[in-house]
Design a protein around this motif. Structure first.
Motif, short mmCIF file in Angstrom:
data_model
loop_
_atom_site.label_atom_id
_atom_site.label_comp_id
_atom_site.label_asym_id
_atom_site.label_seq_id
_atom_site.Cartn_x
_atom_site.Cartn_y
_atom_site.Cartn_z
N ARG A 269 62.02 -61.11 2.39
CA ARG A 269 63.39 -61.04 2.88
C ARG A 269 63.69 -59.59 3.22
NH1 ARG A 269 67.53 -61.70 -2.33
NH2 ARG A 269 66.56 -60.12 -3.67
N THR A 270 64.43 -59.39 4.30
CA THR A 270 64.76 -58.03 4.72
C THR A 270 66.25 -57.94 5.03
OG1 THR A 270 64.45 -58.36 7.12
CG2 THR A 270 62.48 -57.88 5.82
N ARG A 271 66.77 -56.74 4.87
CA ARG A 271 68.15 -56.48 5.28
C ARG A 271 68.23 -55.05 5.79
NH1 ARG A 271 71.14 -56.39 -0.65
NH2 ARG A 271 70.04 -54.59 -1.50
N ALA A 272 69.07 -54.85 6.78
CA ALA A 272 69.23 -53.52 7.35
C ALA A 272 69.85 -52.58 6.34
CB ALA A 272 70.10 -53.61 8.60
N VAL A 273 69.45 -51.31 6.41
CA VAL A 273 69.98 -50.27 5.53
C VAL A 273 70.67 -49.23 6.40
CG1 VAL A 273 69.43 -48.48 3.85
CG2 VAL A 273 68.13 -50.63 3.86
#
Length: 214
Positions: free
Chosen positions: A64-68
């Motif tokens: 899972r990825t999310r923008a930082v």
């Protein structure tokens, strides 16, 4: 609130947009997965939220990825998938609630290679990746809400209720590491308690937030 919109990808295959809600998106994804049955990975993106779920089909894992904010690289975590039929649970929870929706789907680790480590080492690595006291408290409370209770004397938090030592090995190792870091006081379980339970004396930092995790 407008329905979330998703993009499906299978390697270099042409992407497919799905502008519907979670249930319709899930059905569309199932059809997309059937069309790309030979793919090594399948990706679901929520561009507006800056989040994605990647099914690593040949690895028995998901990412899972999310923008930082302020970073070109997203925050990425990996979780093992015990059997192929469980991929659907990750997909549905992500379609419903995004990155946070799969929080309780398993133990998330920062490196894919960490999934090959023994459970106790996985837990220690997970704890080491927790960088602030706030994150440590949230992680401890999450584990308590999953399988814990307050003992009848109202003195202790009990984690891993009825678990044996062979159960929840990674999460127990993570909990013990975080308990030590937070300076929480462990207690010996009473006679008759399950071998895998962890008893911790009540603490005002946890007590202040316990209701919202119950």
């Amino acid at each position: 609130m407008a329905p979330r919109q998703f993009i499906f990808r299978a390697g270099e295959a042409e992407q497919q947009r799905c502008p519907d809600g979670a249930q319709a998106a899930y059905e569309a994804f199932q059809a997309y997965a059937d069309e790309h049955a030979d793919a090594e990975s399948l990706r679901i993106e929520d561009e507006a939220a800056g989040e994605a779920l990647v099914l690593l089909l040949t690895r028995g894992a998901v990412a899972r990825t999310r923008a930082v904010a302020g970073s070109a690289e997203p925050h990425t975590e990996y979780c093992a998938v015990a059997r192929p039929t469980l991929y659907g649970r990750f997909v549905m929870r992500f379609l419903e609630d995004g990155y946070a929706g799969v929080d309780h789907s398993g133990l998330w680790l920062r490196e894919l290679a960490d999934l090959d480590a023994p459970p106790e080492e996985q837990g220690e690595r997970r704890a080491a990746a927790v960088s602030t006291e706030r994150e440590a408290l949230d992680e401890v409370l999450r584990m308590w809400s999953d399988s814990g209770y307050v003992d009848p004397t109202d003195q202790y938090y009990v984690f891993f209720d009825t678990h044996t030592l062979e159960m929840s090995r990674a999460e127990r190792a993570e909990l013990l590491a975080l308990v030590g870091r937070l300076g929480l006081e462990r207690a010996d379980p009473p006679a008759g308690a399950a071998s895998g339970e962890v008893w911790v004396r009540k603490d005002e930092r946890l007590e202040a937030e316990l209701e919202q995790w119950s």
